[in-house]
Motif scaffolding. Structure first.
Motif, PDB file in Angstrom:
ATOM      1  N   ARG A  64      -5.016   5.888   6.982  1.00  0.00           N
ATOM      2  CA  ARG A  64      -5.313   5.795   8.416  1.00  0.00           C
ATOM      3  C   ARG A  64      -6.603   5.009   8.651  1.00  0.00           C
ATOM      4  O   ARG A  64      -6.690   4.197   9.580  1.00  0.00           O
ATOM      5  CB  ARG A  64      -5.412   7.192   9.047  1.00  0.00           C
ATOM      6  N   VAL A  65      -7.608   5.234   7.812  1.00  0.00           N
ATOM      7  CA  VAL A  65      -8.869   4.496   7.947  1.00  0.00           C
ATOM      8  C   VAL A  65      -8.622   3.001   7.741  1.00  0.00           C
ATOM      9  O   VAL A  65      -9.045   2.169   8.553  1.00  0.00           O
ATOM     10  CB  VAL A  65      -9.937   5.016   6.950  1.00  0.00           C
ATOM     11  N   ALA A  66      -7.936   2.652   6.664  1.00  0.00           N
ATOM     12  CA  ALA A  66      -7.656   1.238   6.369  1.00  0.00           C
ATOM     13  C   ALA A  66      -6.817   0.599   7.476  1.00  0.00           C
ATOM     14  O   ALA A  66      -7.091  -0.541   7.886  1.00  0.00           O
ATOM     15  CB  ALA A  66      -6.953   1.111   5.023  1.00  0.00           C
ATOM     16  N   ASN A  67      -5.797   1.308   7.963  1.00  0.00           N
ATOM     17  CA  ASN A  67      -4.958   0.766   9.030  1.00  0.00           C
ATOM     18  C   ASN A  67      -5.757   0.540  10.312  1.00  0.00           C
ATOM     19  O   ASN A  67      -5.542  -0.448  11.019  1.00  0.00           O
ATOM     20  CB  ASN A  67      -3.772   1.687   9.305  1.00  0.00           C
ATOM     21  N   THR A  68      -6.673   1.434  10.599  1.00  0.00           N
ATOM     22  CA  THR A  68      -7.523   1.288  11.782  1.00  0.00           C
ATOM     23  C   THR A  68      -8.445   0.085  11.619  1.00  0.00           C
ATOM     24  O   THR A  68      -8.635  -0.695  12.559  1.00  0.00           O
ATOM     25  CB  THR A  68      -8.330   2.580  12.039  1.00  0.00           C
TER      26      THR A  68
END
Length: 169
Positions: A64-68
């Motif tokens: 989720r962090v990387a996608n954000t």
């Protein structure tokens, strides 16, 4: 690495990641991402109970962090523990962009003192030892800087800005 515009402010709990990341993002005119806000409710409840997260808990969160990060069209500064090399590699691989790491570091005593003075945070002091045991310092081939946080916020931010400025040359 010229024109690097993705930075992760990393370290164990209570080292000042959120504060330093916010000030660095403001300085850069970058988007601020607070990785703690991307934890699942299950992860947060687990930490509130004083239970350390497993890798199985962390992988979806790191995704989720990387996608954000990847969804941002501007430079980003992320406040994220990124304690292990594998976690940092996941962020690098999943964003597809170079990342500069700002590792905020201090002694156990300094961090424990900060944790005991924090209010309204889900991470109890009891999890500090597990975070320190998990922490893998930046390696020689990782683009980053280690900053001692046992100094004023202004001095920490100044060192972070100095590192970031060198990345834009």
């Amino acid at each position: 690495m010229s024109n690097l515009n993705h930075f992760v402010v990393m370290g164990v709990t209570a080292c000042g990641k959120s504060t330093i990341a916010a000030l660095l993002a403001e300085h850069l005119g970058a988007t601020l991402i607070e990785a703690d806000e991307l934890h699942s409710e299950a992860n947060i409840e687990k930490m509130r109970r004083g239970e350390a997260l497993s890798d199985d808990d962390r992988w979806p969160w790191l995704n989720r962090v990387a996608n954000t990060m990847q969804a941002c069209n501007t430079g980003v500064v992320v406040s994220c523990s990124a304690l292990r090399r594998a976690y940092r590699d996941k962020l690098l691989n999943n964003t597809g962009a170079p990342i500069g790491f700002v590792h905020l570091n201090a002694s156990h005593a300094v961090i424990a003192s900060r944790m005991s003075n924090r209010e309204n945070h889900f991470m109890p002091v009891g999890l500090l030892d597990s975070q320190l045991a998990l922490l893998e310092p930046l390696e020689y081939d990782e683009n980053g800087v280690v900053i001692d946080i046992d100094q004023t916020i202004a001095d920490v931010v100044s060192e972070a800005i100095e590192f970031v400025t060198k990345q834009h040359r």
